[in-house]
Design an enzyme around this catalytic site. Sequence first.
Site, PDB file in Angstrom:
ATOM      1  N   GLU A 255      -8.954 -47.655-158.346  1.00  0.00           N
ATOM      2  CA  GLU A 255      -7.697 -48.357-158.639  1.00  0.00           C
ATOM      3  C   GLU A 255      -7.202 -48.010-160.044  1.00  0.00           C
ATOM      4  OE1 GLU A 255      -5.958 -50.040-156.580  1.00  0.00           O
ATOM      5  OE2 GLU A 255      -7.363 -50.496-154.943  1.00  0.00           O
TER       6      GLU A 255
ATOM      7  N   ARG B 166      -3.045 -64.374-149.584  1.00  0.00           N
ATOM      8  CA  ARG B 166      -2.652 -64.609-148.181  1.00  0.00           C
ATOM      9  C   ARG B 166      -3.644 -65.525-147.477  1.00  0.00           C
ATOM     10  NH1 ARG B 166      -3.750 -60.719-145.317  1.00  0.00           N
ATOM     11  NH2 ARG B 166      -4.418 -59.305-146.969  1.00  0.00           N
TER      12      ARG B 166
ATOM     13  N   CYS C 153      -9.884 -59.187-155.924  1.00  0.00           N
ATOM     14  CA  CYS C 153     -10.254 -57.897-156.526  1.00  0.00           C
ATOM     15  C   CYS C 153      -9.355 -57.576-157.706  1.00  0.00           C
ATOM     16  CB  CYS C 153     -10.196 -56.787-155.477  1.00  0.00           C
ATOM     17  SG  CYS C 153     -11.513 -56.943-154.260  1.00  0.00           S
TER      18      CYS C 153
ATOM     19  N   HIS D 227     -11.874 -49.671-154.384  1.00  0.00           N
ATOM     20  CA  HIS D 227     -11.791 -50.292-153.057  1.00  0.00           C
ATOM     21  C   HIS D 227     -12.366 -49.317-152.030  1.00  0.00           C
ATOM     22  CE1 HIS D 227      -8.777 -53.675-153.870  1.00  0.00           C
ATOM     23  NE2 HIS D 227      -9.718 -54.219-153.123  1.00  0.00           N
TER      24      HIS D 227
HETATM   25  N1  PCA Z   1     -11.997 -57.536-151.269  1.00  0.00           N
HETATM   26  C1  PCA Z   1     -11.017 -58.542-151.652  1.00  0.00           C
HETATM   27  C2  PCA Z   1     -11.787 -59.563-152.447  1.00  0.00           C
HETATM   28  C3  PCA Z   1     -13.226 -59.277-152.188  1.00  0.00           C
HETATM   29  C4  PCA Z   1     -13.251 -57.969-151.548  1.00  0.00           C
HETATM   30  O1  PCA Z   1     -14.259 -57.311-151.249  1.00  0.00           O
HETATM   31  C5  PCA Z   1      -9.798 -57.962-152.355  1.00  0.00           C
HETATM   32  O2  PCA Z   1      -9.446 -56.809-152.083  1.00  0.00           O
HETATM   33  O3  PCA Z   1      -9.181 -58.655-153.160  1.00  0.00           O
END
Ligand code: PCA
Length: 193
Positions: A80, A90, A143, A165
């Site tokens: 990211e 959401r 996240c 991610h």
């Molecule tokens: N994904 C979520 C929160 C925890 C995770 O593994 C997110 O993308 O915010």
Amino acid sequence: MEKRLLITGFDAFGGSEENPSWLAVSQLPDTVGGFTLKKCMIPTVFGRAAQEVLAAAEDFQPDVILCVGVAAGRDAVTPERIAVNIRDARIPDNAGNQPVGEFVVADAPAAYFSTVPVAAMAQAIRDAGVPGTVSNSAGAFVCNDTLYLLLHHFAGTSTRVGFIHVPAAPHQHAVSLPLEKTIQALISAISAC
Ligand code: PCA
């Protein structure tokens, strides 16, 4: 000198029974690309996730902090680039919080850039034969919140902070990545930090 990297994965949330981010992080070797790793599972809870990372960092004094989360529906492993100062959920987090359109930190910058080399990390992931691209949005759930709070805390210091991610696991979603590939991608990304 020994370099230290703190890497975290999240617990399960939103009705899933497991989170591939922690499944992958927990299976990483203890040293990768010249870094000694410390691995932690953190809760999918606004604010608390970052607090637990900070507590672990206080102890371990890492050079780099890398948090990993799942983004169901993505087909690539995505470092990211940016975190935004917004909480917009959401679904409720694991403590039942569901902030909508709130700031992460009042009177703070709208966004921070990640301080790890995201393009080089994405390239390293592709070089390992795994789909990898830089993402320009970590969303507005836990996240993004965690990345924002850590970048805010470590702004102007030598501690570098990043977020990756990963796709869902094959049994969780039609678009997915086998766990071994996710683990390989993380090893490659860490080596590029
Ligand atoms: N994904 C979520 C929160 C925890 C995770 O593994 C997110 O993308 O915010």
